[in-house]
Design a protein around this motif. Structure first.
Motif, short mmCIF file in Angstrom:
data_model
loop_
_atom_site.label_atom_id
_atom_site.label_comp_id
_atom_site.label_asym_id
_atom_site.label_seq_id
_atom_site.Cartn_x
_atom_site.Cartn_y
_atom_site.Cartn_z
N ASN A 112 0.84 -1.19 0.00
CA ASN A 112 0.00 0.00 0.00
C ASN A 112 0.88 1.26 0.00
N PRO A 113 1.64 1.48 -1.09
CA PRO A 113 2.59 2.60 -1.08
C PRO A 113 1.88 3.95 -1.14
N ASN A 119 6.56 -3.42 8.00
CA ASN A 119 7.48 -2.30 7.77
C ASN A 119 8.93 -2.74 8.00
N GLY A 120 9.26 -3.89 7.45
CA GLY A 120 10.56 -4.48 7.72
C GLY A 120 10.46 -5.56 8.78
N ALA A 159 -5.71 0.91 8.09
CA ALA A 159 -4.80 0.16 7.21
C ALA A 159 -3.87 1.07 6.41
N ALA A 160 -3.67 2.30 6.84
CA ALA A 160 -2.82 3.23 6.09
C ALA A 160 -1.35 2.98 6.41
N PHE A 161 -0.89 1.78 6.08
CA PHE A 161 0.50 1.38 6.28
C PHE A 161 1.13 1.10 4.93
N GLU A 162 2.45 1.05 4.90
CA GLU A 162 3.18 0.67 3.68
C GLU A 162 2.77 -0.72 3.22
N GLY A 163 2.55 -1.59 4.17
CA GLY A 163 2.08 -2.94 3.88
C GLY A 163 1.33 -3.49 5.07
#
Length: 122
Positions: free
Chosen positions: A11-12, A46-47, A71-75
């Motif tokens: 979710n970039p 996030n890693g 859910a507004a995360f990178e993934g």
């Protein structure tokens, strides 16, 4: 007991905003006489894989439940553990939504697309 996963969802940010802001999870107990439960686990990626949602949902016969999660995360990834007499009659879908509440097609996972994790179901 069965264990299903959405798999990792990327979710970039685009122009500083992530397409998916919330994830709506729909759970449908399609059994007319038996109940079941679903343990929902949400992870942001996030890693490392970090648990941020853990909720046990009880479903009566023929009950449909909706849950909304940030859910507004990178993934992110969601895992669903079904149990109880009607566990085989549970249908689950997950729907990414933008800030306006509109569906993000690339971030929707319908029941047929969930991956059953047989190794984790043991």
């Amino acid at each position: 007991m069965a264990r299903f996963t959405t798999g990792p969802i990327f979710n970039p940010a685009v122009a500083g905003v992530r397409n998916t802001q919330t994830l709506t999870v729909l759970i449908d107990n399609q059994n007319a006489s038996q109940s079941s439960s679903v343990l929902i686990e949400g992870y942001f990626l996030n890693g490392t894989r970090t648990l941020y949602v853990q909720e046990l949902v009880q479903l009566a016969p023929n009950q449909v439940v909706r849950r909304n999660y940030f859910a507004a995360f990178e993934g992110y990834e969601f895992v669903f553990n079904t149990s109880g007499p009607a566990a085989d009659n549970i249908e689950i879908s997950a729907w990414g939504k933008n800030a306006a509440g509109e569906l993000v097609t690339a971030h929707r996972v319908v029941a047929e697309e969930l991956v059953e994790d047989e190794l984790l179901s043991l």
